[in-house]
Design an enzyme around this catalytic site. Structure first.
Site, short mmCIF file in Angstrom:
data_model
loop_
_atom_site.label_atom_id
_atom_site.label_comp_id
_atom_site.label_asym_id
_atom_site.label_seq_id
_atom_site.Cartn_x
_atom_site.Cartn_y
_atom_site.Cartn_z
CG ASN A 162 -0.45 -0.11 2.49
OD1 ASN A 162 0.73 -0.41 2.65
ND2 ASN A 162 -1.26 0.14 3.50
NE ARG A 193 6.95 3.73 9.08
CZ ARG A 193 5.64 3.78 9.22
NH1 ARG A 193 4.88 2.84 8.75
NH2 ARG A 193 5.09 4.81 9.84
CE LYS A 216 7.61 -11.44 0.20
NZ LYS A 216 7.02 -10.92 -0.99
N PRO A 217 9.98 -7.15 -1.51
CG PRO A 217 10.07 -6.61 -3.79
CD PRO A 217 10.83 -7.32 -2.70
CB SER A 218 3.94 -6.46 -1.84
OG SER A 218 2.78 -6.99 -2.43
CB SER A 234 -2.53 -9.15 6.60
OG SER A 234 -1.80 -10.30 6.25
CD GLU A 290 4.99 -0.87 12.68
OE1 GLU A 290 4.01 -0.12 12.61
OE2 GLU A 290 5.74 -0.93 13.66
CB CYS A 304 -2.19 0.14 8.47
SG CYS A 304 -0.88 1.35 8.72
P1 NDP Z 1 0.18 -9.35 3.45
O1 NDP Z 1 0.32 -9.77 4.86
O2 NDP Z 1 -0.67 -10.14 2.57
O3 NDP Z 1 1.61 -9.30 2.72
C1 NDP Z 1 2.66 -8.52 3.22
C2 NDP Z 1 3.98 -9.13 2.79
O4 NDP Z 1 4.17 -10.38 3.44
C3 NDP Z 1 4.07 -9.40 1.29
O5 NDP Z 1 5.36 -9.10 0.85
C4 NDP Z 1 3.79 -10.88 1.24
O6 NDP Z 1 4.28 -11.51 0.08
C5 NDP Z 1 4.51 -11.35 2.46
N1 NDP Z 1 4.13 -12.69 2.92
C6 NDP Z 1 3.00 -13.37 2.64
N2 NDP Z 1 3.03 -14.58 3.25
C7 NDP Z 1 4.22 -14.65 3.91
C8 NDP Z 1 4.83 -15.64 4.74
N3 NDP Z 1 4.25 -16.79 5.00
N4 NDP Z 1 6.04 -15.38 5.25
C9 NDP Z 1 6.65 -14.19 5.03
N5 NDP Z 1 6.12 -13.23 4.24
C10 NDP Z 1 4.91 -13.45 3.70
O7 NDP Z 1 -0.27 -7.83 3.52
P2 NDP Z 1 -0.65 -6.86 2.31
O8 NDP Z 1 0.49 -6.72 1.36
O9 NDP Z 1 -1.97 -7.30 1.79
O10 NDP Z 1 -0.80 -5.44 3.06
C11 NDP Z 1 -1.98 -5.01 3.62
C12 NDP Z 1 -1.96 -5.17 5.13
O11 NDP Z 1 -0.84 -4.49 5.67
C13 NDP Z 1 -3.17 -4.57 5.81
O12 NDP Z 1 -3.66 -5.43 6.80
C14 NDP Z 1 -2.63 -3.31 6.45
O13 NDP Z 1 -3.36 -2.87 7.55
C15 NDP Z 1 -1.25 -3.70 6.78
N6 NDP Z 1 -0.40 -2.52 6.90
C16 NDP Z 1 0.02 -2.13 8.15
C17 NDP Z 1 0.76 -0.98 8.33
C18 NDP Z 1 1.25 -0.58 9.69
O14 NDP Z 1 2.10 0.29 9.77
N7 NDP Z 1 0.77 -1.17 10.78
C19 NDP Z 1 1.12 -0.13 7.20
C20 NDP Z 1 0.69 -0.64 5.92
C21 NDP Z 1 -0.06 -1.80 5.80
P3 NDP Z 1 3.34 -11.61 -1.22
O15 NDP Z 1 3.25 -10.27 -1.77
O16 NDP Z 1 4.05 -12.53 -2.09
O17 NDP Z 1 2.03 -12.16 -0.76
#
Ligand code: NDP
Length: 478
Positions: free
Chosen positions: A150, A158, A173-175, A227, A248, A282
């Site tokens: 996002n 950060r 590792k980026p998304s 998440s 986070e 978030c």
């Molecule tokens: P995800 O949790 O789906 O993914 C975040 C990252 O984790 C991605 O790079 C993803 O890879 C990776 N990932 C997925 N599965 C694993 C695993 N088993 N082990 C290690 N890494 C893994 O979150 P989103 O990208 O959908 O982001 C949205 C969420 O982030 C929302 O819930 C939001 O609230 C939260 N958020 C929180 C913030 C804060 O500061 N508290 C700020 C911004 C967002 P891949 O892309 O390959 O799935």
């Protein structure tokens, strides 16, 4: 299939010949790139490179590490337009906000560099004659930064900037939704003379790269934004090595609006907090508790402003307020939460469905009134342009309902009564509270959630300390 995008390990771009991940523009559905879906072997190489580079990096005076950071931020400032366009194309952010993200990222790196001369330890009082006790702050070693989609560009900084200034090296590792901005960032970083291995980028899915990084013995800190579900899996993967985690996670931010509030200020702030990045933030307002006396007047203002929100393809029109949601799953989740609230008796006052556009994951800006605390729309993270409203009788009820949540990231209150505001500050169980303003944190603050919103935090002095460990030295002199 090969990819023109390459992982960056030990100061070199490394050709990738395995599986790839497709990247699409969420506003047009266009396929814009194929990027590496790396495996555990590539993660091993990146972590090994980071480990080799770390001791020499730690030995550099912090002011020299700051110098490298400033070279990176200068590169970003020279390329704002290019970087913002990449972010808009792969994530769906409107261009003005994408530019803000790039500039804010450069500012964040510079701000972090300023800490070089302020990374102090402590001298403690001893109980013994002639003894000196020093508490040193030392880097952890290798930090793995795992990013969401996002604010993908800012999140690189950060993780990376505080890690590097404190003497750690990193693997990022980026998304898989938004890797292209990370490649562009790395390309610019590679044009500086940052020593090899200090910064490494590995692109791949959570199941491969994410899982390999979080279970890796060579990683000393996992700093993750994403998440709650993934945060839990990361803690589980980190447990066998007892690797430190900084998480986070999501939020379900409540906003409380009392009868004495400035209603235009409140309406503007609530809508700004829900429309920014198409509600995919978030910390932004996820549920509104409105005191009965002003419910009708505030609702009218919110409906008017949300209905006037302009959306579409960010690269086709720079004046839009918001772009699409990031993907089909995000759109389906928003749709399902609004539909279930409607089925449970809530009233959709504007929006309430997918937008009627030929392309893009667009959902209409939506206001849902008559919500109750048992509805999923008031409990689960929405991550879309939807404002659910619930009427409350007084501040006590508002605070109780706000606290009745699994999340504890941000919160806000709108009132002209300092006593009411400070009561809310005393009683709200959240890491942040905004009073009479929109939700959005400052880089010198400390962004940290309670409950399921996370462990540890980011930004400011406290954020830097997350990348360090203590070493206490007892020096006995005669
Ligand atoms: P995800 O949790 O789906 O993914 C975040 C990252 O984790 C991605 O790079 C993803 O890879 C990776 N990932 C997925 N599965 C694993 C695993 N088993 N082990 C290690 N890494 C893994 O979150 P989103 O990208 O959908 O982001 C949205 C969420 O982030 C929302 O819930 C939001 O609230 C939260 N958020 C929180 C913030 C804060 O500061 N508290 C700020 C911004 C967002 P891949 O892309 O390959 O799935």
């Amino acid at each position: 299939m090969s990819s023109e995008y390459q992982n960056y390990i030990d100061g070199r771009f490394v050709a990738h010949r395995g599986d790839t991940i497709e990247v699409h523009n969420p506003a047009t559905f266009e396929l814009i790139a194929r990027v590496p879906d790396a495996g555990a072997d590539v993660v091993d190489e990146a972590v090994a490179a980071a480990r080799r580079a770390q001791p020499a990096w730690e030995k550099l005076p912090a002011i020299q590490r700051a110098g490298y950071l400033r070279k990176i931020s200068a590169k970003l400032r020279e390329n704002v337009e290019m970087l913002a366009t990449i972010i808009a194309r792969e994530q769906g952010k409107v261009m003005p906000l994408a530019r803000v993200e790039v500039n804010f990222t450069a500012d964040y790196i510079d701000y972090t560099a300023e800490w070089a001369r302020r990374l102090d330890g402590e001298v403690l009082t001893s109980d013994r004659v002639g003894e000196h006790i020093f508490l040193l702050r030392k880097p952890l070693g290798v930090a793995a930064g795992i990013l969401p989609w996002n604010f993908p560009f800012f999140l690189i900084a950060r993780k990376m900037a505080p890690a590097l200034i404190t003497g750690n090296t990193v693997v990022i590792k980026p998304s898989e939704e938004t890797p292209l901005n990370a490649f562009a960032f790395t390309q610019l970083l590679a044009e500086t003379d940052l020593p090899p291995g200090v910064f490494n980028l590995v692109c791949g899915s959570g199941a491969s790269v994410g899982a390999a990084l979080t279970a890796h013995k060579g990683v000393n800190l996992i700093t993750f934004t994403g998440s709650v579900g993934t945060g839990i899996r990361i803690m589980q993967a980190a447990a066998p090595n007892l690797t430190r985690v900084n998480l986070e996670l999501g939020g379900k931010a409540p906003a409380i609006v009392l009868n004495d509030a400035d209603l235009d200020l409140a309406a503007n702030a609530l809508v700004a907090s829900r429309v920014i990045n198409t509600g995919q933030v978030c910390n932004c307002v996820e549920r509104v508790y409105v005191q009965r006396g002003i419910a009708e007047a505030l609702t009218e203002k919110l409906v008017q402003r949300m209905a006037a929100t302009r959306f579409g393809d960010p690269l086709a029109d720079e004046t839009l307020d918001m772009g699409p949601l990031v993907n089909q799953a995000g759109l389906a989740k928003v749709e399902q939460l609004v539909d279930s609230a409607r089925a449970a008796g809530a009233e959709v006052l504007t929006g309430g469905k997918r937008a009627d556009l030929a392309r893009g994951y667009h959902y209409l800006p939506t206001v849902v009134a008559g919500c109750t605390s048992d509805m999923a729309i008031m409990r689960d993270e929405i991550f879309g342009p939807v404002l659910p409203l619930q009427i409350v009788d007084d501040l006590d009820e508002a605070i109780a309902r706000a606290n009745d949540s699994d999340y504890g990231l941000t919160s806000s209150i709108f009132t002209r009564d300092i006593n009411a505001a400070m009561k809310a500050v005393r009683e709200l169980q959240f890491g942040e509270t905004y009073i009479n303003r929109e939700h959005f944190e400052a880089m010198q603050g400390f962004h940290a959630g309670r409950k399921k919103s996370g462990i540890g935090g980011a930004d400011g002095h406290h954020g830097l300390l997350e990348f360090t460990e203590t070493h206490v030295v007892y020096l006995q002199t005669s």
